[in-house]
Design an enzyme around this catalytic site. Structure first.
Site, PDB file in Angstrom:
ATOM      1  N   LEU A  66      41.622 -11.883 -12.524  1.00 33.16           N
ATOM      2  CA  LEU A  66      40.552 -10.888 -12.620  1.00 33.16           C
ATOM      3  C   LEU A  66      39.293 -11.350 -11.885  1.00 33.16           C
ATOM      4  O   LEU A  66      38.175 -11.176 -12.361  1.00 33.16           O
ATOM      5  CB  LEU A  66      40.230 -10.563 -14.082  1.00 33.16           C
ATOM      6  CG  LEU A  66      41.363  -9.952 -14.905  1.00 33.16           C
ATOM      7  CD1 LEU A  66      40.928  -9.748 -16.354  1.00 33.16           C
ATOM      8  CD2 LEU A  66      41.828  -8.639 -14.301  1.00 33.16           C
ATOM      9  N   CYS A  67      39.487 -11.976 -10.734  1.00 34.67           N
ATOM     10  CA  CYS A  67      38.347 -12.443  -9.932  1.00 34.67           C
ATOM     11  C   CYS A  67      38.551 -12.068  -8.462  1.00 34.67           C
ATOM     12  O   CYS A  67      38.225 -12.859  -7.565  1.00 34.67           O
ATOM     13  CB  CYS A  67      38.142 -13.941 -10.091  1.00 34.67           C
ATOM     14  SG  CYS A  67      39.622 -14.945  -9.840  1.00 34.67           S
ATOM     15  N   GLY A  68      39.103 -10.894  -8.240  1.00 38.86           N
ATOM     16  CA  GLY A  68      39.289 -10.431  -6.877  1.00 38.86           C
ATOM     17  C   GLY A  68      40.322 -11.264  -6.132  1.00 38.86           C
ATOM     18  O   GLY A  68      41.345 -11.659  -6.677  1.00 38.86           O
TER      19      GLY A  68
END
Length: 304
Positions: A66-68
């Site tokens: 969930l951090c690109g």
């Protein structure tokens, strides 16, 4: 998640900015001492440049998603470097740090993995020392001839790039070559200097290209220079690995903050679009029911 990342990224950013001057100065001092020792033809194991047959890559990724594209960018960088080294006929071994990197290398058999390490919530010197001990053992035992650190360089809250930095041997750019004499330094193997530009913090790329004898001619050693380097090299390894961990953590938190911000904006836009579509369908259904009622009422109305 955006608020949590934003609260943590400030602490991580301060650790990065505060640690860069010490790390950079230590590298410069060791470079000067190493050049002096070469002039005096003194051999130090950790600075000994030998023909490269095998390279160790220390790859730093995150423990969460969930951090690109943060983790994907690091693993792609490492994979591209491994393929580049193999194209030169060199063997590779990986020390993977972070759950995402561990999963990536476990699912692929194109490279040997020496050790899997899970990162902590915040980098510590104890964690960096454990990695440095493993790197030290591989290089001194001559299992590998070069050690490179693959991590994400923190530029700002919106910019961070995966880079490759040579840990061992301690040498200037262009000195490390394979058995055929080809330079195997990575294109991104550069030092970053922290400066100020128009009153704001900024980074400048600095390719270290020093010539023999550039260090001060009046330099004298009160102790045995080999003992000095033997005492400073563990500090050098620890500081460089800790710096890589801190830079990667700051980049990961900044990437997560931006990713969650974009996800929130996309969710709000999606909710708005769905609400408009729902209201249109609801209005059309109500209009259709009203038309049916009116048509039924007109059908029941007697004709005079």
């Amino acid at each position: 998640m955006k608020l949590v990342a934003a609260a943590r990224v400030r602490r991580a950013q301060e650790a990065v900015i505060n640690g860069r001057p010490f790390s950079q100065t230590l590298v410069e001092v060791l470079q000067d001492i190493n050049q002096r020792l070469r002039i005096e033809e003194i051999d130090v194991p950790l600075t000994n440049v030998r023909p490269v047959k095998k390279v160790a890559l220390v790859v730093i990724t995150g423990d969460r998603g969930l951090c690109g594209g943060f983790n994907n960018a690091v693993t792609k960088k490492a994979e591209a470097r491994i393929r580049e080294l193999k194209s030169l006929g060199l063997d590779c071994v990986v020390i993977s740090i972070g759950k995402k990197g561990n999963s990536f290398f476990k699912s692929r058999n194109f490279v040997q993995v020496d050790r899997f390490i899970e990162g902590g919530s915040f980098p510590t010197t104890k964690e960096a020392q454990a990695i440095a001990d493993d790197v030290f053992a591989l290089f001194v035992s001559e299992d590998v001839d070069k050690v490179e650190l693959v991590y994400t360089k923190f530029m700002s809250l919106v910019k961070f790039d995966p880079v490759i930095h040579t840990l061992l041997p301690l040498s200037t750019k262009g000195e490390v070559r394979d058995v055929n004499g080809n330079c195997i330094d990575a294109m991104e193997d550069e030092f970053f200097r922290l400066t100020t530009k128009q009153g704001k913090l900024a980074l400048e790329r600095d390719v270290v290209d020093r010539k023999r004898g550039e260090c001060l001619p009046l330099m004298q050693f009160e102790q045995d220079p080999v003992q000095i380097l033997d005492a400073m090299m563990p500090l050098y390894l620890n500081s460089q690995i800790l710096r890589g961990l801190q830079e990667s953590l700051a980049s990961e938190l900044a990437a997560r903050m931006n990713a969650m911000s974009n996800a929130t904006e996309n969710a709000i836009e999606l909710k708005k679009n769905f609400s408009m579509a729902y209201n249109r369908e609801r209005q059309a259904k109500i209009t259709g029911e009203l038309l049916e009622i009116v048509a039924g009422a007109e059908a029941l109305t007697p004709i005079d």
